[in-house]
Design a protein around this motif. Sequence first.
Motif, mmCIF file in Angstrom:
data_model
loop_
_atom_site.group_PDB
_atom_site.id
_atom_site.type_symbol
_atom_site.label_atom_id
_atom_site.label_comp_id
_atom_site.label_asym_id
_atom_site.label_seq_id
_atom_site.Cartn_x
_atom_site.Cartn_y
_atom_site.Cartn_z
ATOM 1 N N LYS A 108 1.090 -0.835 0.121
ATOM 2 C CA LYS A 108 -0.363 -0.094 -0.469
ATOM 3 C C LYS A 108 0.713 1.461 -0.002
ATOM 4 N N ASP A 109 0.966 2.346 -1.030
ATOM 5 C CA ASP A 109 0.733 3.431 -1.022
ATOM 6 C C ASP A 109 0.896 4.999 0.113
ATOM 7 N N MET A 110 1.330 4.462 0.697
ATOM 8 C CA MET A 110 1.034 5.504 1.528
ATOM 9 C C MET A 110 0.259 6.851 1.473
ATOM 10 N N SER A 111 0.712 7.471 0.428
ATOM 11 C CA SER A 111 0.704 8.722 0.063
ATOM 12 C C SER A 111 -0.785 9.006 -0.523
ATOM 13 N N ASN A 112 -0.813 7.824 -1.639
ATOM 14 C CA ASN A 112 -2.333 7.976 -2.104
ATOM 15 C C ASN A 112 -3.240 6.620 -2.034
ATOM 16 N N GLY A 113 -2.854 6.009 -1.210
ATOM 17 C CA GLY A 113 -3.459 4.453 -0.411
ATOM 18 C C GLY A 113 -4.137 3.612 -1.684
ATOM 19 N N THR A 114 -3.114 3.619 -2.869
ATOM 20 C CA THR A 114 -3.147 2.448 -3.640
ATOM 21 C C THR A 114 -2.389 1.254 -3.391
ATOM 22 N N GLN A 115 -3.309 0.509 -3.325
ATOM 23 C CA GLN A 115 -2.784 -0.729 -2.741
ATOM 24 C C GLN A 115 -2.233 -2.010 -4.554
ATOM 25 N N GLU A 116 -1.063 -2.108 -4.954
ATOM 26 C CA GLU A 116 -1.081 -4.010 -5.601
ATOM 27 C C GLU A 116 -0.030 -5.122 -5.060
ATOM 28 N N GLN A 117 -0.342 -5.741 -5.538
ATOM 29 C CA GLN A 117 0.631 -7.290 -5.230
ATOM 30 C C GLN A 117 1.381 -7.471 -6.222
ATOM 31 N N VAL A 118 2.774 -7.654 -4.921
ATOM 32 C CA VAL A 118 4.378 -8.326 -5.645
ATOM 33 C C VAL A 118 4.907 -9.141 -5.334
ATOM 34 N N SER A 119 4.984 -9.996 -6.402
ATOM 35 C CA SER A 119 5.986 -11.196 -5.018
ATOM 36 C C SER A 119 7.248 -11.239 -4.544
ATOM 37 N N PHE A 120 7.465 -11.868 -3.985
ATOM 38 C CA PHE A 120 8.085 -11.947 -3.103
ATOM 39 C C PHE A 120 9.476 -11.434 -3.576
ATOM 40 N N ASP A 121 9.691 -11.969 -4.763
ATOM 41 C CA ASP A 121 10.779 -12.054 -5.371
ATOM 42 C C ASP A 121 11.629 -10.036 -6.211
ATOM 43 N N ALA A 122 9.925 -9.575 -6.128
ATOM 44 C CA ALA A 122 10.023 -8.415 -6.964
ATOM 45 C C ALA A 122 9.938 -7.154 -5.651
ATOM 46 N N ILE A 123 9.811 -7.565 -4.555
ATOM 47 C CA ILE A 123 9.595 -6.438 -3.421
ATOM 48 C C ILE A 123 10.915 -5.500 -3.367
ATOM 49 N N ILE A 124 12.449 -6.232 -3.719
ATOM 50 C CA ILE A 124 12.797 -4.660 -4.274
ATOM 51 C C ILE A 124 13.179 -4.178 -4.591
ATOM 52 N N ASN A 125 12.940 -4.256 -5.705
ATOM 53 C CA ASN A 125 13.267 -3.477 -7.179
ATOM 54 C C ASN A 125 11.909 -2.213 -6.995
ATOM 55 N N TYR A 126 10.680 -3.901 -6.484
ATOM 56 C CA TYR A 126 9.634 -2.306 -6.616
ATOM 57 C C TYR A 126 9.388 -0.984 -5.632
ATOM 58 N N ILE A 127 9.966 -1.320 -4.437
ATOM 59 C CA ILE A 127 10.619 -0.572 -3.741
ATOM 60 C C ILE A 127 11.591 0.469 -3.677
ATOM 61 N N LYS A 128 12.465 0.281 -4.437
ATOM 62 C CA LYS A 128 13.763 0.538 -4.845
ATOM 63 C C LYS A 128 12.984 2.162 -5.879
ATOM 64 N N GLU A 129 12.257 1.400 -6.985
ATOM 65 C CA GLU A 129 12.208 2.165 -7.945
ATOM 66 C C GLU A 129 10.714 3.602 -7.596
ATOM 67 N N ARG A 130 10.402 2.973 -6.493
ATOM 68 C CA ARG A 130 9.327 4.476 -6.413
ATOM 69 C C ARG A 130 10.135 5.120 -5.178
#
Length: 421
Positions: A398-420
């Motif tokens: 959950k992005d706390m700035s806008n309330g949106t949620q996405e499902q992310v695989s365990f393997d992709a968590i680090i890349n997902y967070i780093k990009e944002r």
Amino acid sequence: MINLPRGTQDILPGESEKWQYLERKFIELCSLYNYQEIRTPIFEHTEVFQRGVGDTTDIVQKEMYTFTDRGDRQLTLRPEGTASVARAYVQHKLHGHVKQPQKLFYHGPMFRYERPQAGRMRQFVQFGVEALGSADPAIDAEVIDFAMTLYQSVGLKSLRLVLNTLGDQQSREAHREALINHFTPVKEELCSDCQVRLEKNPLRVLDCKKDRNHESMKTAPKILDYLTEDSKDYFEQVKKYLDELGVEYVVDPNLVRGLDYYNHTAFEIMSEAEGFGAITTLSGGGRYNGLVEELDGPDTPGIGFALSVERLLMALAAEGIELPVEHALDCYIVALGEEAELKASGIMKSLRMADIKVDKDFLGKKMKAQFKAADRENAKFVLIIGDHELEQGIVEIKDMSNGTQEQVSFDAIINYIKERI
């Protein structure tokens, strides 16, 4: 309940971040000016300060924390940093190093037995720089510019730089004789400390807090009237360099630094902010040719300054300046169930190894309470793991700035967070 000793303080979370910010600022500026760190012991042989600071100073006479250890050695908690740096300079023969001058900085706790008041503690923290090995007036100006730049870099504006010269040895001897002649007729009217100072170091009479309003102080001989031509020229060169650097100053012939080792350039930086307090000095320093020899080293010119972090924080508060510090997490993990808690620990480790700031609940709170904890930590993202997510091999982010949620695989968590972030 046991309270902390008088004149000391606990710096708690929420406040300690300000100290860390100022430390980083100081160290970054030292790097820009090419000063390297030196770390000396918190206690030294008492003789270092008796010889280095001077046995006529208030520090040595009244304010040092001195004790005898089990080996019957007299030791003192350091009341200031310059004498320790000079001792290390001599002991480790830094005067023989190919890099000259030796440009050094230090930061850490100092100890003086004083009456505690706002900005004046018995344990306090100093930032300081020392440049040893150069008699060039340009480095006097650099040290002064460094001090002013540090204050300005954190937003302070109500600053006043006061400058003076104490002259060379010949100038000081002539001035010393004039001071003795001037104060001797009124000696019995001065405080007991000044009566002793008049014999040992009459310049220190001008720095007395008790006798500052005595009539004789108004007509006391000024060092500027006793300067040799070399001293006058040196002072003029310092001022020219400061002009070139765009550093504004006022000359005050009454400025006397409180330590015996100063000569030639002396300066103090004051806060003129409304409500700062009666003691306006933020920092001070000057040239101390002769200090290294006093500690059994070779003839070595030096200059430096030191500032109190406590007084710097007071000046920031007086000017209403908020330091840009914040406590915020990149991620907070909300885990529901024993298996999810276990998985969350592994994910936290992976995120931290990727330089992502993350935390989780350790009190077994319900989901709603965990989200409240994430809010308090100003977390940018919340990672939600429950039984369903474990089965699918995903987390809900959950992005706390806008309330949106996405499902992310365990393997992709680090890349997902780093990009944002």
